[in-house]
Design a protein around this motif. Structure first.
Motif, mmCIF file in Angstrom:
data_model
loop_
_atom_site.group_PDB
_atom_site.id
_atom_site.type_symbol
_atom_site.label_atom_id
_atom_site.label_comp_id
_atom_site.label_asym_id
_atom_site.label_seq_id
_atom_site.Cartn_x
_atom_site.Cartn_y
_atom_site.Cartn_z
ATOM 1 N N LEU A 13 0.755 -1.203 0.105
ATOM 2 C CA LEU A 13 0.147 0.002 -0.047
ATOM 3 C C LEU A 13 0.820 1.306 -0.208
ATOM 4 O O LEU A 13 0.551 2.219 -0.762
ATOM 5 N N ARG A 14 2.038 1.179 0.869
ATOM 6 C CA ARG A 14 3.069 2.282 0.592
ATOM 7 C C ARG A 14 3.386 2.542 -0.637
ATOM 8 O O ARG A 14 3.608 3.859 -1.199
ATOM 9 N N GLU A 15 3.758 1.555 -1.167
ATOM 10 C CA GLU A 15 4.260 1.720 -2.643
ATOM 11 C C GLU A 15 3.138 2.483 -3.562
ATOM 12 O O GLU A 15 3.712 3.211 -4.439
ATOM 13 N N LYS A 16 2.100 1.794 -3.524
ATOM 14 C CA LYS A 16 0.844 2.090 -4.507
ATOM 15 C C LYS A 16 0.326 3.367 -4.298
ATOM 16 O O LYS A 16 0.070 4.026 -5.180
ATOM 17 N N ASN A 17 0.184 3.850 -2.866
ATOM 18 C CA ASN A 17 -0.211 4.975 -2.593
ATOM 19 C C ASN A 17 0.048 5.481 -1.080
ATOM 20 O O ASN A 17 -0.614 4.847 -0.262
ATOM 21 N N PRO A 18 1.158 6.342 -0.911
ATOM 22 C CA PRO A 18 1.513 6.448 0.282
ATOM 23 C C PRO A 18 0.565 7.119 1.257
ATOM 24 O O PRO A 18 0.655 6.966 2.661
ATOM 25 N N ALA A 19 -0.390 7.727 0.854
ATOM 26 C CA ALA A 19 -1.502 8.603 1.572
ATOM 27 C C ALA A 19 -2.578 7.399 2.085
ATOM 28 O O ALA A 19 -3.308 7.868 2.868
ATOM 29 N N ALA A 20 -2.675 6.233 1.538
ATOM 30 C CA ALA A 20 -3.687 5.275 1.690
ATOM 31 C C ALA A 20 -3.781 5.181 3.279
ATOM 32 O O ALA A 20 -5.026 4.468 3.647
ATOM 33 N N ALA A 21 -2.503 4.576 3.837
ATOM 34 C CA ALA A 21 -2.806 3.988 5.162
ATOM 35 C C ALA A 21 -3.474 4.907 6.057
ATOM 36 O O ALA A 21 -4.408 4.615 7.042
ATOM 37 N N ALA A 22 -3.377 6.505 5.892
ATOM 38 C CA ALA A 22 -4.332 7.361 6.698
ATOM 39 C C ALA A 22 -5.769 7.267 6.462
ATOM 40 O O ALA A 22 -6.457 7.973 7.185
ATOM 41 N N MET A 23 -6.020 6.724 5.344
ATOM 42 C CA MET A 23 -7.695 6.632 4.842
ATOM 43 C C MET A 23 -8.292 5.698 5.809
ATOM 44 O O MET A 23 -9.510 5.930 6.150
ATOM 45 N N PHE A 24 -7.651 4.664 6.703
ATOM 46 C CA PHE A 24 -8.359 3.552 7.393
ATOM 47 C C PHE A 24 -8.666 4.441 8.916
ATOM 48 O O PHE A 24 -7.767 5.105 9.193
ATOM 49 N N PHE A 25 -9.732 3.926 9.489
ATOM 50 C CA PHE A 25 -9.727 4.253 11.028
ATOM 51 C C PHE A 25 -8.356 3.693 11.592
ATOM 52 O O PHE A 25 -8.007 2.776 11.550
ATOM 53 N N GLN A 26 -7.789 4.488 12.510
ATOM 54 C CA GLN A 26 -6.517 4.095 13.102
ATOM 55 C C GLN A 26 -7.117 3.511 14.330
ATOM 56 O O GLN A 26 -7.926 3.809 15.473
ATOM 57 N N VAL A 27 -6.620 2.030 14.576
ATOM 58 C CA VAL A 27 -7.321 1.002 15.561
ATOM 59 C C VAL A 27 -6.627 1.246 16.841
ATOM 60 O O VAL A 27 -7.307 1.317 17.906
ATOM 61 N N LEU A 28 -5.578 1.859 17.101
ATOM 62 C CA LEU A 28 -4.930 2.065 18.253
ATOM 63 C C LEU A 28 -4.501 3.696 18.434
ATOM 64 O O LEU A 28 -4.293 4.256 17.576
ATOM 65 N N ASP A 29 -4.729 4.184 19.565
ATOM 66 C CA ASP A 29 -4.708 5.640 19.848
ATOM 67 C C ASP A 29 -3.147 5.938 20.105
ATOM 68 O O ASP A 29 -2.430 5.147 20.453
ATOM 69 N N GLN A 30 -3.010 7.078 20.552
ATOM 70 C CA GLN A 30 -1.705 7.504 20.958
ATOM 71 C C GLN A 30 -0.941 6.823 21.983
ATOM 72 O O GLN A 30 0.162 6.621 22.427
ATOM 73 N N GLN A 31 -1.816 6.206 22.758
ATOM 74 C CA GLN A 31 -1.469 5.464 24.066
ATOM 75 C C GLN A 31 -1.358 4.149 23.804
ATOM 76 O O GLN A 31 -1.007 3.219 24.770
ATOM 77 N N LEU A 32 -1.314 3.666 22.685
ATOM 78 C CA LEU A 32 -1.273 2.446 22.267
ATOM 79 C C LEU A 32 -2.583 1.462 22.592
ATOM 80 O O LEU A 32 -2.561 0.166 22.872
ATOM 81 N N GLN A 33 -3.816 2.248 23.097
ATOM 82 C CA GLN A 33 -5.050 1.536 23.602
ATOM 83 C C GLN A 33 -5.950 1.555 22.260
ATOM 84 O O GLN A 33 -5.666 2.209 21.312
ATOM 85 N N VAL A 34 -6.664 0.438 22.295
ATOM 86 C CA VAL A 34 -7.776 0.264 21.345
ATOM 87 C C VAL A 34 -8.625 1.774 21.163
ATOM 88 O O VAL A 34 -9.258 2.243 22.271
ATOM 89 N N ASN A 35 -8.748 2.327 20.252
ATOM 90 C CA ASN A 35 -9.166 3.484 19.940
ATOM 91 C C ASN A 35 -10.710 3.760 20.176
ATOM 92 O O ASN A 35 -11.571 2.962 19.631
ATOM 93 N N ALA A 36 -11.097 4.673 20.856
ATOM 94 C CA ALA A 36 -12.639 4.708 21.357
ATOM 95 C C ALA A 36 -13.266 5.769 20.652
ATOM 96 O O ALA A 36 -14.615 5.917 20.813
#
Length: 522
Positions: free
Chosen positions: A160-183
């Motif tokens: 995905l990084r090779e095909k579209n570097p911006a694509a990863a940010a399109m997904f919901f971010q599963v973990l928050d900044q504290q590495l907890q499951v994002n609420a």
């Protein structure tokens, strides 16, 4: 040539997600066709209701107490038995494409082979086996690994990084900044872990898993025997399918699921009749596992949240069905169609609004335990289609794969192959199915042991943070299919409860000690 094996798994999918099991939202014609021409198991249970322990059971043919992956974050031993290794020694080509998760994801120092293989873009990692010969990791000569988004050390993220570097940010971010499951929430109703994902469908992980499977199968010679585990990350949360597909299911048009209790007073009465951890989690005061956002309070879930999450999950189910159709067409084009056994299942279910709850955890009811399981034997095997009511477990998969390949049941496997029909279930030992839970997280200890047999489900809660070992659950599935009436303390059923418990304790394997360490939360 022998019979080839396509093993298809989803992640966190309910029994009633499929049309062949009574689902009426997602259109699943490809899977329904497998069911019509194969064997449908109507009472298939996992041996644990979260990913790593359940997937380890699929590979090893062992209960959790034996293989030792007692909660998410505990890695399966590198030298654990693997039916893929047996098949490879018998001449099968072997691949695992999609989500593996026998080892923790959170692994910044690349201690675990899955993460090393993915981060370096390798096909596999070789080790020296017990026979002194080089062997690929867990018996798979080819890995193409993915998880629920565009980040992490896996092949899909690299692609995905090779095909579209911006694509990863399109997904919901599963973990928050504290590495907890994002609420966090999103979508139209601010439902937890929902996002309208701008990623093009052709770059979504469901399509990638199918594409990678087709590519690997296309690389094989026509006379190859093969075992391919095609493992889709969906419909596990986050619920963020491509935005282009949202028109498939309008959340405003779907009914609330039967397991959702609209009246809050009645909902809380049902929860209060279950062991204490149910109500405490609903109120947000007892978060005992990493499988749901720690900062999210289930009591805040609205009916529209439930509708929207269900719609998103069913969109993902439809995409999976269409992806499977593409793979099966490619198999037919190779001339293999009559000689391929297809097995379809998932690792565990999803609460998806039942009892006003979402996600998963120590809740041994049909929402999480009753799974889709379909075996479409190769046409050349001449096995008649059927529906099996007897209780079976994912612990039987390893023996089933061995049987298809013409091998004896592995000596490490703790259950016989799946039955072709109810008539042979008892002879194969399919009278009961067992499920275990243990978690030690956030300073909270929860343990449960469950048996399902003769139309009853009985769960004993082990002594822990909020249980003293006397609590449990007992449900009559015929008269209470939604498991709302807990008969555990009903004196009219005490003798039957105790008989089920005696059978459960005598049937569970002895737990291998010491417990393997938990190296990461997930």
């Amino acid at each position: 040539m022998g019979r080839k094996i396509l093993f298809i798994t989803t992640d966190q999918q309910r029994y009633d997600a499929l049309g062949c099991n009574g689902g009426d939202v997602a259109r699943t014609p490809v899977i329904d066709s497998l069911a019509r021409n194969g064997i449908v198991y109507d009472r298939a249970h996992p041996q644990n209701v979260v990913c790593m322990p359940s997937r380890s059971t699929m590979l090893t043919g062992q209960h959790v107490s034996t293989h030792g992956v007692w909660m998410n974050g505990v890695p399966l031993a590198a030298d654990a038995p693997s039916v893929a290794s047996d098949l490879r020694r018998a001449g099968y080509r072997t691949a695992l494409i999609g989500k593996a998760h026998f080892e923790p994801f959170i692994d910044p120092f690349l201690r675990f082979a899955e993460n090393r293989i993915g981060s370096a873009g390798l096909e596999t990692e070789m080790t020296i086996g017990a026979d002194g010969l080089p062997t690929p990791h867990r018996g798979f000569e080819h890995f193409a690994l993915a998880t629920h988004g565009g980040l992490g050390p896996f092949h899909y993220a690299r692609w995905l990084r090779e095909k579209n570097p911006a694509a990863a940010a399109m997904f919901f971010q599963v973990l928050d900044q504290q590495l907890q499951v994002n609420a966090g929430g999103g979508g139209d109703t601010n439902a937890p872990q929902v996002k309208h994902n701008e990623i093009p469908r052709e770059m979504y992980h469901t399509e990638w898993v199918a594409d990678q499977t087709i590519a690997w199968l296309s690389s094989l010679p026509a006379d190859a025997d093969w075992f391919c585990w095609m493992s889709f990350p969906d419909p596990h949360h986050p619920w963020d399918p491509p935005k282009s597909e949202l028109g498939r299911v309008n959340w405003r048009d779907i009914d609330l699921p039967p397991g959702y209790i609209e009246d809050a007073e009645e909902r809380e009465r049902v929860l209060d009749d279950k062991p204490r951890h149910w109500r405490l989690w609903y109120d947000g005061t007892f978060v005992s596992n990493y499988e749901a956002p720690a900062k999210w309070v289930p009591k805040t879930l609205t009916a529209d949240n439930v509708r929207e999450i269900n719609a998103m999950a069913h969109i993902e189910n439809e995409l999976i069905d269409e992806a499977i159709g593409r793979v099966l067409s490619s198999i037919d084009a190779r001339g293999w169609g009559n000689d391929v056994d297809v097995l379809y299942t998932t690792d565990h279910g999803e609460l998806q609004g039942d009892y006003g709850l979402m996600f998963k955890g120590p809740y041994h009811v049909d929402s999480l335990m009753r799974l889709p399981l379909i075996w479409r034997p190769a046409a050349s095997a001449h096995v008649a289609p059927s529906r099996v009511a007897a209780p079976v477990g994912l612990v039987s998969l390893a023996s089933t794969f061995a049987s298809i390949a013409g091998l004896q049941q592995p000596d490490y496997a703790e259950a016989a192959r799946l039955p072709h029909a109810d008539g042979e279930a008892a002879a194969l030992g399919h009278e009961r199915v067992l499920t275990e839970w243990d978690s030690v997280l956030f300073g909270k200890i929860v343990g449960a042991r469950t048996i399902c047999r003769d139309g009853w489900v009985c769960t004993a809660m082990l002594p822990g943070t909020v249980h003293d070992g006397t609590e449990g659950e007992l449900y009559d599935l015929a008269n209470d299919p939604l498991q709302r009436v807990n008969l555990w303390s009903d004196s009219r059923h005490t003798a039957h409860r105790d008989a089920l418990l005696d059978d459960m304790w005598s049937s569970l394997p002895t737990r291998v000690l010491p417990l393997r360490p938990c190296d990461a939360p997930v």
